[in-house]
Design a protein around this motif. Structure first.
Motif, short mmCIF file in Angstrom:
data_model
loop_
_atom_site.label_atom_id
_atom_site.label_comp_id
_atom_site.label_asym_id
_atom_site.label_seq_id
_atom_site.Cartn_x
_atom_site.Cartn_y
_atom_site.Cartn_z
N SER A 67 131.43 71.34 20.13
CA SER A 67 131.08 69.81 20.27
C SER A 67 132.29 70.03 20.62
O SER A 67 132.30 68.51 21.98
CB SER A 67 130.87 69.10 19.03
OG SER A 67 131.89 69.10 18.66
N ALA A 116 133.16 68.25 24.65
CA ALA A 116 133.82 67.08 24.91
C ALA A 116 133.98 66.62 26.53
O ALA A 116 134.91 66.23 26.78
CB ALA A 116 133.93 65.95 23.91
N VAL A 124 133.31 67.05 30.06
CA VAL A 124 132.67 65.95 30.67
C VAL A 124 133.92 64.84 30.50
O VAL A 124 133.89 64.42 31.78
CB VAL A 124 132.30 64.96 29.15
CG1 VAL A 124 132.04 63.55 29.25
CG2 VAL A 124 130.27 65.51 28.91
N GLU A 125 135.16 65.31 29.92
CA GLU A 125 136.42 64.84 30.99
C GLU A 125 136.75 65.42 31.35
O GLU A 125 137.85 64.62 32.89
CB GLU A 125 137.44 64.90 29.82
CG GLU A 125 137.46 63.35 28.75
CD GLU A 125 137.29 62.02 29.06
OE1 GLU A 125 137.41 61.98 30.24
OE2 GLU A 125 135.90 61.77 28.54
N ARG A 161 134.08 63.78 34.69
CA ARG A 161 134.44 62.90 35.52
C ARG A 161 135.82 62.50 36.34
O ARG A 161 136.21 61.73 36.86
CB ARG A 161 135.36 61.89 34.47
CG ARG A 161 133.89 61.56 33.29
CD ARG A 161 133.54 60.08 32.40
NE ARG A 161 132.60 59.73 32.15
CZ ARG A 161 132.18 59.57 30.50
NH1 ARG A 161 133.60 60.42 29.65
NH2 ARG A 161 130.76 59.13 29.98
N GLY A 212 122.65 64.02 25.35
CA GLY A 212 123.99 62.83 25.17
C GLY A 212 125.26 63.89 26.94
O GLY A 212 125.08 62.15 27.22
N LEU A 213 124.82 64.69 27.31
CA LEU A 213 126.13 65.24 27.94
C LEU A 213 125.46 64.24 29.00
O LEU A 213 125.90 62.96 30.11
CB LEU A 213 125.93 66.26 28.27
CG LEU A 213 126.62 66.43 29.74
CD1 LEU A 213 128.43 67.31 29.32
CD2 LEU A 213 126.32 67.02 30.49
N MET A 272 123.37 61.67 29.58
CA MET A 272 123.09 60.60 29.19
C MET A 272 124.73 60.02 29.79
O MET A 272 124.93 58.58 29.88
CB MET A 272 122.20 59.79 28.37
CG MET A 272 121.33 60.30 27.90
SD MET A 272 120.03 59.20 29.25
CE MET A 272 118.28 60.81 29.64
N ARG A 273 125.87 59.99 29.59
CA ARG A 273 126.75 59.81 29.93
C ARG A 273 127.13 59.99 30.58
O ARG A 273 128.21 58.87 31.59
CB ARG A 273 128.04 60.50 28.76
CG ARG A 273 127.74 60.22 27.31
CD ARG A 273 129.37 60.11 26.73
NE ARG A 273 129.36 61.87 25.90
CZ ARG A 273 129.50 62.92 25.20
NH1 ARG A 273 128.03 62.60 24.82
NH2 ARG A 273 128.76 63.91 25.31
N LEU A 274 127.06 60.99 31.44
CA LEU A 274 127.86 61.54 32.69
C LEU A 274 126.79 61.20 34.00
O LEU A 274 128.05 60.85 35.06
CB LEU A 274 128.32 62.95 32.60
CG LEU A 274 129.49 63.78 32.34
CD1 LEU A 274 128.94 65.38 33.16
CD2 LEU A 274 130.66 62.92 33.56
N ASP A 305 124.68 59.01 37.20
CA ASP A 305 124.42 57.79 37.72
C ASP A 305 123.28 58.39 37.77
O ASP A 305 122.27 56.27 37.43
CB ASP A 305 125.23 57.88 38.90
CG ASP A 305 127.09 57.86 39.27
OD1 ASP A 305 127.01 57.52 37.95
OD2 ASP A 305 127.26 58.65 38.82
N ASP A 314 118.97 55.25 31.43
CA ASP A 314 118.28 54.69 30.94
C ASP A 314 116.56 54.49 31.13
O ASP A 314 116.26 54.57 30.36
CB ASP A 314 118.72 53.01 30.59
CG ASP A 314 120.04 52.66 29.95
OD1 ASP A 314 119.97 54.37 28.51
OD2 ASP A 314 121.00 52.11 29.90
#
Ligand SMILES: Nc1ncnc2c1ncn2[C@@H]1O[C@H](COP(=O)(O)OP(=O)(O)OP(=O)(O)O)[C@@H](O)[C@H]1O
Length: 264
Positions: free
Chosen positions: A187, A191, A194-195, A198, A216-217, A219-221, A223, A240
């Motif tokens: 994990s 993380a 992901v950073e 970005r 999870g990744l 949905m976070r990253l 567009d 979403d």
């Protein structure tokens, strides 16, 4: 880097393997500067789609364009030089240091020929120095700066995956294709990745096309998300929106196999 990257358009792509339709009229656009995720259960056609975009697989119908440039019939190295770099699911870093591996990524951009490099002509020495300096910058950007002179063999799994990503960036792409960038990571490593994604998107202004099972990744990253199932595009939209889509939920949850991951 000059201006935003051109849109990457996958248009009506069909791929057949000996009677099996791996992709069936699939289309989507990676908008300039966006992170676009391609998701779907095992065997949905995600890797095949990546292979079409990067030139490893020729579609029987449809094509791929970067801006106005037609990519469909070009060999992989031409596509890479036109601005599309990719990573692979499995780590392909070679022996040598992090810096050596990043320089392999720069090699494709080198103007000097083999003979000039072997003879260490002044122009080629300068060019090599410039490439190394840029490789160092990319290492810094991806959090690998302190590891630049470390042999890849001594790195953790997560760091080696990041070397792959940094090596792809060394091609100075306009669009970066990431094939399961966090597969097998813990994990903390996830993380961090992901950073890094970005950061490179913001700093280098590139677009990212991502295949990833870690919802999870995604949905976070992302567009935008395109969802494939059995080679067909079954949904597309914001994270979403696709999360709420009944057909997407059915594709992920409606089969008895445990290999299908959860989208909730
Ligand atoms: N070279 C090939 N020859 C024959 N069939 C293939 C080939 N490559 C892929 N396929 C088939 O095409 C379909 C799509 O495979 P693909 O690897 O693109 O799916 P995927 O969504 O990437 O799956 P995964 O998440 O498991 O990596 C599958 O049924 C697969 O078995």
């Amino acid at each position: 880097m000059s201006g935003p990257p051109p849109p990457l358009r996958v248009e009506d792509v069909t791929v057949r393997f000996a009677g099996l339709t791996a992709l069936d009229s699939v289309g989507f656009t990676v908008a300039p500067g966006s992170v676009h995720a391609l998701i779907g259960p095992n065997g949905a056609g995600k890797s095949t789609c990546f292979n079409v975009v990067s030139g490893l697989c020729r579609p029987s119908r449809g094509g791929v364009r970067l801006g106005e440039r037609e990519l469909t019939r070009l060999p992989p190295h031409r596509i890479a030089l036109l601005g599309i770099a990719r990573t692979f699911q499995n780590i392909v870093t070679t022996a040598g240091t992090v810096g050596d591996n990043l320089m392999l990524g720069r090699q494709a951009l080198g103007r000097a020929g083999f003979t000039a490099t072997a003879l260490r002509l002044p122009g080629t020495v300068r060019e090599q120095r410039e490439h190394r300096a840029r490789a160092r910058e990319i290492a810094e950007l991806t959090g690998l700066g302190p590891l630049f002179d470390t042999p890849v063999a001594l790195l953790s799994y997560g760091d080696r995956k990041r070397v792959e990503l940094a090596r792809a960036l060394c091609l100075e792409p306009r669009v970066l294709l990431l094939d399961e960038p966090v597969a097998g990571m813990n994990s903390g490593e996830r993380a961090r990745t992901v950073e890094v994604v970005r950061t490179v998107r913001a700093e280098l202004g590139l677009s990212v096309l991502l295949v990833e099972h870690d919802m999870g990744l995604v949905m976070r990253l992302a567009d935008e998300v395109t969802v494939l199932d059995f080679g067909r595009r079954i949904a597309a939209g914001t994270p979403d929106r696709v999360r709420q889509d009944p057909e997407v939920r059915r594709a992920y949850l409606g089969t008895p196999t445990t290999s299908r991951e959860h989208i909730a």
